[in-house]
Write an enzyme that holds these catalytic residues in place. Structure first.
Site, PDB file in Angstrom:
ATOM      1  N   ASN A  10      21.301 -22.035 -13.790  1.00  0.00           N
ATOM      2  CA  ASN A  10      21.136 -21.706 -12.371  1.00  0.00           C
ATOM      3  C   ASN A  10      21.061 -20.185 -12.257  1.00  0.00           C
ATOM      4  O   ASN A  10      22.074 -19.504 -12.391  1.00  0.00           O
ATOM      5  CB  ASN A  10      22.343 -22.273 -11.595  1.00  0.00           C
ATOM      6  CG  ASN A  10      22.359 -21.839 -10.142  1.00  0.00           C
ATOM      7  OD1 ASN A  10      21.386 -21.271  -9.638  1.00  0.00           O
ATOM      8  ND2 ASN A  10      23.476 -22.115  -9.461  1.00  0.00           N
ATOM      9  N   TRP A  11      19.847 -19.692 -12.024  1.00  0.00           N
ATOM     10  CA  TRP A  11      19.652 -18.240 -12.018  1.00  0.00           C
ATOM     11  C   TRP A  11      20.188 -17.590 -10.736  1.00  0.00           C
ATOM     12  O   TRP A  11      20.240 -16.374 -10.639  1.00  0.00           O
ATOM     13  CB  TRP A  11      18.164 -17.903 -12.185  1.00  0.00           C
ATOM     14  CG  TRP A  11      17.570 -18.286 -13.509  1.00  0.00           C
ATOM     15  CD1 TRP A  11      18.103 -19.133 -14.450  1.00  0.00           C
ATOM     16  CD2 TRP A  11      16.314 -17.836 -14.054  1.00  0.00           C
ATOM     17  NE1 TRP A  11      17.253 -19.239 -15.529  1.00  0.00           N
ATOM     18  CE2 TRP A  11      16.150 -18.458 -15.320  1.00  0.00           C
ATOM     19  CE3 TRP A  11      15.308 -16.985 -13.597  1.00  0.00           C
ATOM     20  CZ2 TRP A  11      15.030 -18.234 -16.119  1.00  0.00           C
ATOM     21  CZ3 TRP A  11      14.181 -16.766 -14.400  1.00  0.00           C
ATOM     22  CH2 TRP A  11      14.054 -17.388 -15.638  1.00  0.00           C
ATOM     23  N   LYS A  12      20.520 -18.416  -9.749  1.00  0.00           N
ATOM     24  CA  LYS A  12      21.003 -17.903  -8.439  1.00  0.00           C
ATOM     25  C   LYS A  12      20.038 -16.840  -7.898  1.00  0.00           C
ATOM     26  O   LYS A  12      18.835 -16.929  -8.158  1.00  0.00           O
ATOM     27  CB  LYS A  12      22.434 -17.390  -8.570  1.00  0.00           C
ATOM     28  CG  LYS A  12      23.366 -18.438  -9.186  1.00  0.00           C
ATOM     29  CD  LYS A  12      24.822 -18.136  -9.038  1.00  0.00           C
ATOM     30  CE  LYS A  12      25.635 -19.272  -9.657  1.00  0.00           C
ATOM     31  NZ  LYS A  12      27.072 -19.078  -9.531  1.00  0.00           N
ATOM     32  N   HIS A  96      25.134 -26.971  -4.030  1.00  0.00           N
ATOM     33  CA  HIS A  96      25.930 -26.004  -4.796  1.00  0.00           C
ATOM     34  C   HIS A  96      27.029 -25.440  -3.900  1.00  0.00           C
ATOM     35  O   HIS A  96      26.821 -25.257  -2.701  1.00  0.00           O
ATOM     36  CB  HIS A  96      25.027 -24.879  -5.312  1.00  0.00           C
ATOM     37  CG  HIS A  96      25.736 -23.985  -6.286  1.00  0.00           C
ATOM     38  ND1 HIS A  96      26.570 -22.972  -5.881  1.00  0.00           N
ATOM     39  CD2 HIS A  96      25.760 -23.985  -7.639  1.00  0.00           C
ATOM     40  CE1 HIS A  96      27.075 -22.388  -6.956  1.00  0.00           C
ATOM     41  NE2 HIS A  96      26.602 -22.982  -8.034  1.00  0.00           N
ATOM     42  N   GLU A  98      28.102 -22.579  -3.431  1.00  0.00           N
ATOM     43  CA  GLU A  98      27.740 -21.363  -2.689  1.00  0.00           C
ATOM     44  C   GLU A  98      26.927 -21.724  -1.448  1.00  0.00           C
ATOM     45  O   GLU A  98      27.022 -21.063  -0.415  1.00  0.00           O
ATOM     46  CB  GLU A  98      26.976 -20.393  -3.609  1.00  0.00           C
ATOM     47  CG  GLU A  98      27.928 -19.716  -4.589  1.00  0.00           C
ATOM     48  CD  GLU A  98      27.307 -19.359  -5.935  1.00  0.00           C
ATOM     49  OE1 GLU A  98      26.071 -19.308  -6.043  1.00  0.00           O
ATOM     50  OE2 GLU A  98      28.095 -19.149  -6.886  1.00  0.00           O
ATOM     51  N   GLU A 168      31.675 -28.858 -10.525  1.00  0.00           N
ATOM     52  CA  GLU A 168      31.887 -27.421 -10.599  1.00  0.00           C
ATOM     53  C   GLU A 168      33.099 -27.025  -9.753  1.00  0.00           C
ATOM     54  O   GLU A 168      32.978 -26.836  -8.541  1.00  0.00           O
ATOM     55  CB  GLU A 168      30.657 -26.679 -10.053  1.00  0.00           C
ATOM     56  CG  GLU A 168      29.387 -26.960 -10.810  1.00  0.00           C
ATOM     57  CD  GLU A 168      28.395 -25.811 -10.700  1.00  0.00           C
ATOM     58  OE1 GLU A 168      27.970 -25.310 -11.741  1.00  0.00           O
ATOM     59  OE2 GLU A 168      28.082 -25.397  -9.569  1.00  0.00           O
ATOM     60  N   GLY A 174      31.890 -18.234 -11.679  1.00  0.00           N
ATOM     61  CA  GLY A 174      31.713 -16.784 -11.672  1.00  0.00           C
ATOM     62  C   GLY A 174      33.008 -16.013 -11.807  1.00  0.00           C
ATOM     63  O   GLY A 174      33.057 -14.805 -11.629  1.00  0.00           O
ATOM     64  N   SER A 214      31.765 -20.964 -15.339  1.00  0.00           N
ATOM     65  CA  SER A 214      32.050 -20.045 -16.442  1.00  0.00           C
ATOM     66  C   SER A 214      31.824 -20.656 -17.825  1.00  0.00           C
ATOM     67  O   SER A 214      32.572 -20.377 -18.768  1.00  0.00           O
ATOM     68  CB  SER A 214      33.472 -19.478 -16.318  1.00  0.00           C
ATOM     69  OG  SER A 214      33.617 -18.763 -15.101  1.00  0.00           O
ATOM     70  N   GLY A 235      25.750 -20.618 -14.957  1.00  0.00           N
ATOM     71  CA  GLY A 235      25.330 -19.531 -14.069  1.00  0.00           C
ATOM     72  C   GLY A 235      25.181 -18.246 -14.867  1.00  0.00           C
ATOM     73  O   GLY A 235      24.168 -18.018 -15.525  1.00  0.00           O
ATOM     74  N   GLY A 236      26.221 -17.420 -14.846  1.00  0.00           N
ATOM     75  CA  GLY A 236      26.164 -16.098 -15.469  1.00  0.00           C
ATOM     76  C   GLY A 236      25.555 -16.068 -16.867  1.00  0.00           C
ATOM     77  O   GLY A 236      24.693 -15.235 -17.163  1.00  0.00           O
TER      78      GLY A 236
HETATM   79  P1  PGA Z   1      28.975 -19.524 -13.565  1.00  0.00           P
HETATM   80  O1  PGA Z   1      28.183 -20.328 -12.417  1.00  0.00           O
HETATM   81  O2  PGA Z   1      28.551 -20.105 -14.879  1.00  0.00           O
HETATM   82  O3  PGA Z   1      28.537 -18.090 -13.402  1.00  0.00           O
HETATM   83  O4  PGA Z   1      30.421 -19.711 -13.300  1.00  0.00           O
HETATM   84  C1  PGA Z   1      28.026 -21.702 -12.491  1.00  0.00           C
HETATM   85  C2  PGA Z   1      27.340 -22.210 -11.248  1.00  0.00           C
HETATM   86  O5  PGA Z   1      27.613 -21.714 -10.159  1.00  0.00           O
HETATM   87  O6  PGA Z   1      26.494 -23.141 -11.310  1.00  0.00           O
END
Ligand code: PGA
Length: 257
Positions: A10-12, A96, A98, A168, A174, A214, A235-236
């Site tokens: 997930n590149w956000k 998600h 967010e 998640e 994050g 993470s 994500g990251g």
């Molecule tokens: P993260 O994000 O790996 O940076 O914790 C995961 C996500 O939000 O899908």
């Protein structure tokens, strides 16, 4: 375990188009040896069509990070399922945390989006998970159960087979804090049991349950070795081709040739 491991990135809200092309290209080159692990990348809307050109002849799938449920109309700033599909994408992340936290998504909007995604031939990656406060209050099970039940209400068993669920925990996203493999496994098993009640045990057994929060090369193996963890939503660590491909290679190593 017979379920295929699927690693999604997930590149956000990262990467301009030129940066996205570069990253997609690097990922493509680093994963040419992968045959058993599913791979999906989810760039921002703006980069979907150009990135598709880079990966269309590979086994890397393309996904969007959101969409609206209406077909078309006066919905300024929104993107329809058909528009997502027309970029070459075949997946879409829905709900998600967010989006739930900053953009008013609810289990009801999640449900509408899942249904219209499926009607348009897109496979949803549906995110659920509890906040830190909810975990500390010991209501993780209740929160996740409600998100799963309300998010998936009204789907047929056949539709459900096309859905991926990502657990998640919000406190692990994050933050560098990962749920322990045992904590994650416990919730994954809970989700599989809920799916079994809703759609039958055969369907529940087939569904890919990803863990997200993470995930990095250093913890991927212990998480992916759990019985009910069938993949990761990263994500990251997916913003660098090296770490994303390392996670994919760890997954590949865990499945038999
Ligand atoms: P993260 O994000 O790996 O940076 O914790 C995961 C996500 O939000 O899908």
């Amino acid at each position: 375990m017979s379920r295929k491991i699927i690693i999604a990135g997930n590149w956000k809200m990262h990467k301009t188009n030129s940066e996205a092309l570069q990253l997609a290209n690097q990922i493509r080159i680093k994963t040419t040896d992968i045959t058993r692990t599913g791979m999906i990348i989810c760039p921002p809307f703006t980069a979907l069509a150009p990135v598709y050109e880079v990966i269309k002849d590979t086994n890397i799938g393309l996904g969007a990070q959101n969409m609206y449920w209406e077909k078309e109309g006066a919905f300024t700033g929104e993107i329809s399922p058909g528009m997502v599909k027309s970029t070459g994408a075949s997946y879409v992340i829905i709900g998600h945390s967010e989006r739930r936290q900053y953009f008013g998504e609810t289990d009801d909007t999640v449900n509408k989006k899942i249904k219209t995604a499926l009607e348009n031939g897109l496979k949803p990656i549906v995110c659920v998970g509890e906040s830190l406060h909810e975990r500390e209050e010991n209501i993780t099970d209740r929160v996740v159960k409600l998100q799963v039940e309300l998010g998936l209400v009204g789907l047929s068993a056949d539709q459900m087979k096309k859905v991926i669920i990502a657990y998640e925990p919000i406190w692990a996203i994050g933050t560098g804090k990962t749920a322990s493999p045992e904590q994650a496994q416990e919730v994954h098993l809970l989700i599989r049991n809920i799916l079994s009640k809703m759609f039958g045990s055969g369907v529940a057994e087939e569904i890919t349950l990803q863990y997200g929060g993470s995930v990095k090369p250093g913890n991927a193996e212990s998480l992916l070795s759990q019985n009910d963890i069938d993949g990761a939503l990263v994500g990251g660590a997916c913003l660098k081709a090296d770490s994303f491909s390392d996670i994919i290679h760890i997954a590949e190593g865990l499945t038999k040739a």
